[in-house]
Scaffold this active site. Structure first.
Site, PDB file in Angstrom:
ATOM      1  N   GLU A 182       0.828  -1.205   0.000  1.00 34.51           N
ATOM      2  CA  GLU A 182       0.000   0.000   0.000  1.00 34.51           C
ATOM      3  C   GLU A 182       0.861   1.253   0.000  1.00 34.51           C
ATOM      4  OE1 GLU A 182      -2.958  -2.974   1.541  1.00 34.51           O
ATOM      5  OE2 GLU A 182      -1.102  -2.322   2.481  1.00 34.51           O
ATOM      6  N   THR A 183       0.336   2.280  -0.642  1.00 30.24           N
ATOM      7  CA  THR A 183       0.912   3.621  -0.665  1.00 30.24           C
ATOM      8  C   THR A 183      -0.195   4.590  -0.289  1.00 30.24           C
ATOM      9  OG1 THR A 183       2.508   3.041  -2.394  1.00 30.24           O
ATOM     10  CG2 THR A 183       2.005   5.377  -2.127  1.00 30.24           C
TER      11      THR A 183
END
Length: 288
Positions: free
Chosen positions: A46-47
């Site tokens: 995830e970002t």
């Protein structure tokens, strides 16, 4: 003008032993397409992108992306991003609390400034009973195990949709040998992947989260939403309340530790409040 960026390791106090999240500040300067392109480039599970809140109750707004899609909520990005905005001095806890705005609504975070522990309250969870025995047999086969090794199974939505399985023991969780081709086919039944957990003799749990992203099999090093799903199963099925410890990442040479607290409540759609927490540490501090 350069903007802040941090890469934070979550559910650990030791660098490179937890689950990393890339946190980009000034997300309001980017389009959704640009955010997705950046998340694809970082190639992390995830970002996140920090934006100003659009409601007065929130301290900041967070958008969360995998390499292929946006998520309404995810656990380790929530804790890692809260750590990042606190460290950057963008917000300060009010009475030990911070409020995040995201696709799942408002998420309450409890911050222990002395220990560095950050807990989020699971925004919600929804259970769907799984009683299709042929499907359960296929799920067991996709994990390289026998059907009788699955003690309980339920589909949990808590942002992501996890097919949540309690196995007979922590060792059974570690022994799982996933067939991602089968998991990919089975995920057409309305879930992104599996959240597996089993208990050690000392009462703690081992967990693994397996899913498909961009047609590839992925194991999440340490997963907050998965821990929330696991705890919701224990609460709803057995009436569990109190504290528990979930260990995760052993198969990936990580050493993640998640603390979970389950409390009964009477003023919400869910019977139980579930708090998922851990420590976080910044590994990369820079600009973009």
């Amino acid at each position: 003008m350069s903007k802040l960026f941090k890469q934070v390791d979550v559910f650990t106090s030791e660098k490179f032993k937890g689950n990393p999240v890339a946190v980009f500040f000034n997300g309001e300067t980017l389009s959704t397409e640009e955010m997705q392109a950046i998340a694809n480039w970082t190639n992390l599970s995830e970002t996140t992108f920090v934006l100003p809140a659009t409601v007065p109750e929130a301290d900041y707004q967070l958008r969360i992306f995998t390499t292929g899609r946006e998520l309404p909520f995810a656990g380790h990005p929530t804790i890692g991003s809260c750590h990042a905005v606190l460290e950057a001095g963008l917000v300060r806890p009010r009475n030990g609390q911070v409020t995040q705005q995201c696709g799942a609504g408002l998420v309450q975070l409890l911050v222990d400034e002395s220990s560095g522990n950050i807990k989020f309250k699971l925004p919600y969870y929804k259970h769907t009973t799984i009683d299709d025995e042929p499907l359960i047999e296929e799920v067991a086969e996709s994990l390289g195990m026998q059907r009788d090794g699955i003690k309980s199974i339920v589909l949990v939505e808590d942002g992501p949709h996890w097919l949540t399985l309690e196995l007979s023991s922590a060792q059974d969780v570690l022994n799982v040998t996933p067939n991602y081709g089968q998991i990919d086919k089975l995920s057409n039944n309305g879930f992104i992947g599996y959240s597996l957990f089993g208990q050690y003799p000392d009462g703690s749990y081992e967990a693994r989260n397996l899913f498909i992203e961009n047609s590839l099999g992925v194991e999440d090093p340490v997963c907050g939403s998965g821990a929330g799903a696991d705890a919701s199963l224990l609460a709803e099925l057995y009436g569990f309340q109190g504290d528990l410890v979930i260990k995760q990442g052993r198969k990936l040479r990580r050493d993640g530790h998640i603390s979970v607290t389950v409390e009964e409540q009477s003023n919400n759609d869910n019977r139980y409040s579930i708090y998922v927490g851990g420590n976080a540490i910044t590994c990369v501090d820079g600009k973009w």
